[in-house]
Design a protein around this motif. Structure first.
Motif, PDB file in Angstrom:
ATOM      1  N   GLU A  70      57.923 -33.484 -12.479  1.00  0.00           N
ATOM      2  CA  GLU A  70      56.684 -33.159 -11.782  1.00  0.00           C
ATOM      3  C   GLU A  70      55.742 -32.366 -12.683  1.00  0.00           C
ATOM      4  OE1 GLU A  70      57.553 -31.244  -8.097  1.00  0.00           O
ATOM      5  OE2 GLU A  70      58.535 -33.019  -7.226  1.00  0.00           O
ATOM      6  N   LEU A 124      51.914 -33.479 -13.837  1.00  0.00           N
ATOM      7  CA  LEU A 124      50.765 -32.634 -13.529  1.00  0.00           C
ATOM      8  C   LEU A 124      50.051 -32.194 -14.795  1.00  0.00           C
ATOM      9  CD1 LEU A 124      52.405 -30.519 -10.695  1.00  0.00           C
ATOM     10  CD2 LEU A 124      50.553 -32.174 -10.419  1.00  0.00           C
ATOM     11  N   GLU A 125      50.802 -31.831 -15.809  1.00  0.00           N
ATOM     12  CA  GLU A 125      50.203 -31.439 -17.089  1.00  0.00           C
ATOM     13  C   GLU A 125      49.421 -32.605 -17.689  1.00  0.00           C
ATOM     14  OE1 GLU A 125      49.027 -30.045 -20.731  1.00  0.00           O
ATOM     15  OE2 GLU A 125      49.839 -28.816 -19.092  1.00  0.00           O
ATOM     16  N   PHE A 163      46.168 -33.459 -15.137  1.00  0.00           N
ATOM     17  CA  PHE A 163      45.089 -32.474 -15.134  1.00  0.00           C
ATOM     18  C   PHE A 163      44.550 -32.220 -16.539  1.00  0.00           C
ATOM     19  CE2 PHE A 163      47.024 -31.193 -10.970  1.00  0.00           C
ATOM     20  CZ  PHE A 163      45.926 -31.524 -10.205  1.00  0.00           C
ATOM     21  N   LEU A 171      46.588 -26.206 -12.557  1.00  0.00           N
ATOM     22  CA  LEU A 171      48.001 -25.982 -12.830  1.00  0.00           C
ATOM     23  C   LEU A 171      48.466 -24.607 -12.374  1.00  0.00           C
ATOM     24  CD1 LEU A 171      48.082 -27.636 -16.364  1.00  0.00           C
ATOM     25  CD2 LEU A 171      49.098 -28.551 -14.261  1.00  0.00           C
ATOM     26  N   LEU A 180      50.585 -26.501  -4.930  1.00  0.00           N
ATOM     27  CA  LEU A 180      50.452 -27.732  -5.715  1.00  0.00           C
ATOM     28  C   LEU A 180      51.588 -28.662  -5.302  1.00  0.00           C
ATOM     29  CD1 LEU A 180      48.668 -28.887  -7.973  1.00  0.00           C
ATOM     30  CD2 LEU A 180      50.164 -27.820  -9.638  1.00  0.00           C
ATOM     31  N   LEU A 205      53.119 -32.845  -4.526  1.00  0.00           N
ATOM     32  CA  LEU A 205      53.065 -34.276  -4.811  1.00  0.00           C
ATOM     33  C   LEU A 205      53.591 -35.058  -3.613  1.00  0.00           C
ATOM     34  CD1 LEU A 205      54.497 -34.385  -8.458  1.00  0.00           C
ATOM     35  CD2 LEU A 205      52.126 -34.191  -7.737  1.00  0.00           C
ATOM     36  N   ILE A 265      48.243 -36.054  -5.197  1.00  0.00           N
ATOM     37  CA  ILE A 265      48.400 -34.649  -5.574  1.00  0.00           C
ATOM     38  C   ILE A 265      47.528 -33.799  -4.652  1.00  0.00           C
ATOM     39  CG2 ILE A 265      48.216 -32.951  -7.437  1.00  0.00           C
ATOM     40  CD1 ILE A 265      48.232 -35.355  -9.404  1.00  0.00           C
ATOM     41  N   VAL A 309      46.165 -29.909  -3.818  1.00  0.00           N
ATOM     42  CA  VAL A 309      45.976 -28.587  -4.409  1.00  0.00           C
ATOM     43  C   VAL A 309      45.392 -27.676  -3.337  1.00  0.00           C
ATOM     44  CG1 VAL A 309      44.971 -27.276  -6.304  1.00  0.00           C
ATOM     45  CG2 VAL A 309      45.514 -29.705  -6.620  1.00  0.00           C
TER      46      VAL A 309
END
Length: 380
Positions: free
Chosen positions: A61, A65-66, A69, A78, A83, A85, A231, A233
């Motif tokens: 995960e 994400l890294e 984004f 991040l 956060l 998924l 995703i 946030v």
């Protein structure tokens, strides 16, 4: 199955009918043929699959994400308090509608908007107040609403491509903070909008202090037969709400999906979104623009920010009847009346997605060109 003769179809019902056959220019999912580099990634799938035995869910995960984004210039996300998924953006949007009900938040909702967002809110019996998308560029023109509420926007908007600049978005976030409006952003088409990858939306949100919820999506960008991830946030106020709803919905997103998506996102980061996604979309856009120029379809919106075009139907018909004629010609399009939920403007518009094989778009445009002939466009 939905009744194809019924004009009250939802967008998803129109799109589901299109999956059955014909040239599918209906849904907005990514269906671009893979290039040589992307096909080479697919060739490694057995290794990716078996390698998962030695990988943790948290690491997979974090890598996705890294990659996502970082590619989209949104690194401040991040460090968000919440956060999460899930297996689609739609499921994330549905959870946000549930939060609006639980928190008793009426929603100022952008128009036009894909109709499932409105349906999610209506199912939860959340009061909805319309907001024309152009008003968002001048934040102090938002309609008044008593007490805590939410503003729900789509950036870039589907299907018009409407966007805000960094300065306009900062003004909107500040206005929401002042009025005690939670700012909800559906950014599902962000990777297609260069103007929304050059500045960090999450840094602006954090700086403004506004309560917020944002949804991102991979399914509108990478063509993996609907292997995708949504995703969510959340700012601090909503992190626990989203955690509880995610906990009720799923344990985790498939590790295999995460691994494959990360490989494709990293490839786009290395070679560029234009090379891996955007170039094919723009080639198809040129084909549709030639159709506009040669056949007389009216062009609507500033669609460069989304992989689609919004066109007017020929004179003497409406969007649903035009859809029926197109179906008989072997082409599936999406009538736009459901986008304009507070007006009738969509009754003479239809949407054409561009994240498609070039041959399909060219073949469809040849049929659509004939649709402008009065004898063809009219239905008995």
């Amino acid at each position: 199955m939905p009744d194809a003769g019924r004009p009250g179809l939802t967008n998803t019902e129109y799109e589901r009918l299109a999956l059955a056959g014909g040239v599918n220019l209906s849904d907005g999912h990514a269906r671009i043929p893979l290039d040589a580099v992307q096909r080479s990634i697919i060739a490694t799938l057995p290794d990716l699959f078996h390698g998962l035995e030695r990988r943790s869910q948290d690491d997979l995960e974090a890598e996705l994400l890294e990659a996502f984004f970082g590619l989209c210039g949104q690194r401040a996300a991040l460090d968000a308090p919440g956060l999460f998924l899930t297996f689609s953006a739609s499921s994330a949007l549905k959870m946000i509608a549930q939060i609006c009900r639980r928190r008793s938040l009426p929603v100022l909702l952008i128009e036009p908007v894909f109709d499932n967002i409105r349906h999610f809110l209506q199912y939860e019996q959340v009061p909805i107040i319309p907001v024309e998308e152009s008003i968002l560029a001048t934040a102090d023109r938002l309609p008044p609403v008593p007490g805590p509420a939410a503003l729900w926007v789509v950036l870039p908007n589907n299907p018009t491509g409407f966007c805000l600049t960094e300065e306009q978005f900062a003004d909107l976030a500040a206005e929401c903070r002042t009025r005690d409006l939670t700012l909800i952003v559906d950014a599902s088409f962000r990777p297609h909008a260069p103007s929304l990858t050059r500045w960090d939306m999450y840094a602006v949100l954090r700086s403004s202090g506004v309560d917020h919820l944002v949804v991102e999506d991979t399914g509108k960008t990478w063509s993996l037969h609907d292997m995708k991830v949504g995703i969510s946030v959340a700012s601090a106020r909503y992190a626990a709400d989203l955690y509880a709803l995610h906990d009720q919905l799923l344990l985790n997103v498939s590790p295999f999906h995460l691994s494959v998506l990360t490989a494709f996102i990293r490839d786009s980061r290395e070679r560029g979104l234009r090379t891996t996604v955007g170039a094919a979309v723009e080639r198809n856009r040129e084909v549709v623009h030639r159709l506009v120029d040669e056949a007389g379809f009216e062009h609507h919106g500033h669609c460069r920010n989304v992989p689609m075009e919004l066109l007017g139907v020929p004179r003497g018909t409406d969007a649903h009847r035009f859809w029926e004629v197109c179906r008989r010609g072997g082409v599936e399009v999406l009538p736009a009346q459901n986008y304009y939920w507070n007006s009738t403007r969509g009754e003479r518009l239809f949407r054409v997605p561009l994240a498609r094989p070039g041959d399909d778009v060219a073949a469809a445009c040849a049929v659509l060109r004939r649709m402008c002939e009065p004898a063809v466009a009219r239905t008995p």
